[in-house]
Design a protein around this motif. Structure first.
Motif, PDB file in Angstrom:
ATOM      1  N   GLY A 252       0.837  -1.203   0.000  1.00 52.70           N
ATOM      2  CA  GLY A 252       0.000   0.000   0.000  1.00 52.70           C
ATOM      3  C   GLY A 252       0.863   1.241   0.000  1.00 52.70           C
ATOM      4  N   ARG A 295      -7.557  -4.868  -5.719  1.00 55.50           N
ATOM      5  CA  ARG A 295      -7.196  -3.937  -4.644  1.00 55.50           C
ATOM      6  C   ARG A 295      -6.001  -3.096  -5.083  1.00 55.50           C
ATOM      7  N   GLN A 297      -5.062  -0.203  -4.399  1.00 54.24           N
ATOM      8  CA  GLN A 297      -4.432   0.626  -3.382  1.00 54.24           C
ATOM      9  C   GLN A 297      -3.497  -0.172  -2.483  1.00 54.24           C
ATOM     10  N   GLY A 301      -3.425  -0.187   1.860  1.00 54.85           N
ATOM     11  CA  GLY A 301      -3.597   1.145   1.294  1.00 54.85           C
ATOM     12  C   GLY A 301      -4.929   1.749   1.698  1.00 54.85           C
ATOM     13  N   SER A 303      -8.187   4.670   1.660  1.00 56.02           N
ATOM     14  CA  SER A 303      -9.183   5.092   0.676  1.00 56.02           C
ATOM     15  C   SER A 303      -8.689   6.272  -0.147  1.00 56.02           C
ATOM     16  N   ILE A 305      -5.662   6.760  -1.435  1.00 52.18           N
ATOM     17  CA  ILE A 305      -4.940   6.237  -2.598  1.00 52.18           C
ATOM     18  C   ILE A 305      -5.919   5.646  -3.597  1.00 52.18           C
ATOM     19  N   LYS A 306      -6.949   4.974  -3.112  1.00 50.57           N
ATOM     20  CA  LYS A 306      -7.927   4.362  -4.004  1.00 50.57           C
ATOM     21  C   LYS A 306      -8.650   5.428  -4.822  1.00 50.57           C
ATOM     22  N   LEU A 309      -6.265   6.774  -7.497  1.00 50.20           N
ATOM     23  CA  LEU A 309      -6.118   5.861  -8.630  1.00 50.20           C
ATOM     24  C   LEU A 309      -7.357   5.899  -9.518  1.00 50.20           C
TER      25      LEU A 309
END
Length: 321
Positions: A252, A295, A297, A301, A303, A305-306, A309
């Motif tokens: 992450g 996944r 992130q 990782g 939220s 980073i998610k 992305l």
């Protein structure tokens, strides 16, 4: 004590007592190598995870630290405890040296710049026979010692040494992440233009990230050289840089403990799959593909980073539409 602190305390004690309950020399050597990977992954996470700068030549700083201690020990007879900070500082110097021109470019161009630096360092190690020993490397590097007691072939003392460094590095980076510099790095990762408009000196902050990252790699390289007592240029190739980057991505990006977890998974995975040696790289590649699909992130990782992305993917889709 809060449940979170209790978990960390339990994990700390369990790792500390691991050599007591498992005296297998092979397991100890593997655990030491995994801890070294964890140290390297945390260092790379400063640049890739915190600042969002893609570095594909991180193994070069690891090698610079190893060769710095080896040369100081063999030619100047420096002991390990003096060579350790020297290796970190020399690696930091080269981190600044490559960082000054590199941080002015972004994305793929930065990746190509760091990749080129990594290959230049490896080629210099491989061809500067008079100093680095060329392809044969350097032999007879001294092990650490404390008074009259010397580290032996047994990996247990190295395990504790690396473990202490991992804990100290984790504490330092945790404090950094919650400081003004850490928040500036995250702001640069999210939107460098907006960060610059808010008054953040982006070039200086990114240069600090390069310096911290390369210093940690130099420390790891010094320990690696002292543990192996022999180093060759092949130990610091591009594949190692990609492996460390994969650890950061898997755990992450931007998550301190995620980098350590990624190092544990990818450091121990080859040994767990030893019976499937012919298919190890296939399984490794499949694992990374599944992670990127389900996944992206990383394991730990967040939220943030998610969302980043997802935003990048949407922007690329809109640009190609």
């Amino acid at each position: 004590m809060s449940p979170k602190k209790f978990k960390f305390a339990f994990l700390f004690i369990a790792i500390l007592l691991f050599p007591v309950f498992d005296r297998n020399a092979y397991h100890m050597d593997l655990a030491t190598n995994v801890a070294l990977y964890g140290l390297l992954a945390m260092g790379l996470n400063v640049v890739v995870g915190f600042a969002g700068l893609l570095n594909l030549g991180y193994a070069a700083f690891f090698g610079i630290g190893a060769y710095t201690y080896a040369l100081l020990n063999l030619y100047c007879h420096w002991p390990f405890w003096l060579g350790l900070p020297a290796a970190g500082l020399v690696s930091m110097f080269f981190g600044f040296l490559i960082g000054i021109p590199s941080i002015r470019v972004r994305g793929d161009y930065l990746a190509i710049t760091t990749l080129g630096f990594g290959e230049i360092v490896r080629i210099v190690f491989n061809n500067w026979d008079e100093v680095t020993g060329g392809p044969n490397g350097l032999l007879g590097i001294a092990r650490p010692s404390i008074g009259s007691w010397h580290f032996s072939v047994n990996a247990t003392p190295y395990f504790y040494l690396v473990f202490i460094l991992v804990v100290l590095t984790a504490f330092f980076l945790y404090r950094i992440s919650d400081s003004k510099i850490g928040r500036a790095l995250v702001a640069i990762r999210e939107d460098e233009l907006a960060a610059s408009c808010m008054g953040i000196p982006t070039l200086q902050v990114k240069l600090i990230a390069f310096g911290i990252s390369s210093f940690i790699a130099g420390l790891a390289g010094c320990i690696f050289a002292a543990k192996q007592t022999i180093i060759t240029p092949d130990s610091f190739d591009f594949v190692l840089s990609v492996l460390i980057l994969a650890m950061v991505v898997l755990g992450g990006m931007g998550n301190l403990w995620g980098a350590v977890l990624g190092a544990v998974v990818l450091g121990a995975l080859p040994e767990l799959l030893r019976e499937f040696a012919a298919y190890r790289m296939l399984i490794f590649g499949l694992l990374m593909i599944l992670m990127m699909i389900f996944r992206p992130q990383g394991i730990l990782g967040g939220s943030l980073i998610k969302r980043e992305l997802a935003k990048r993917q949407k922007d690329e889709t809109d640009a190609t539409a």
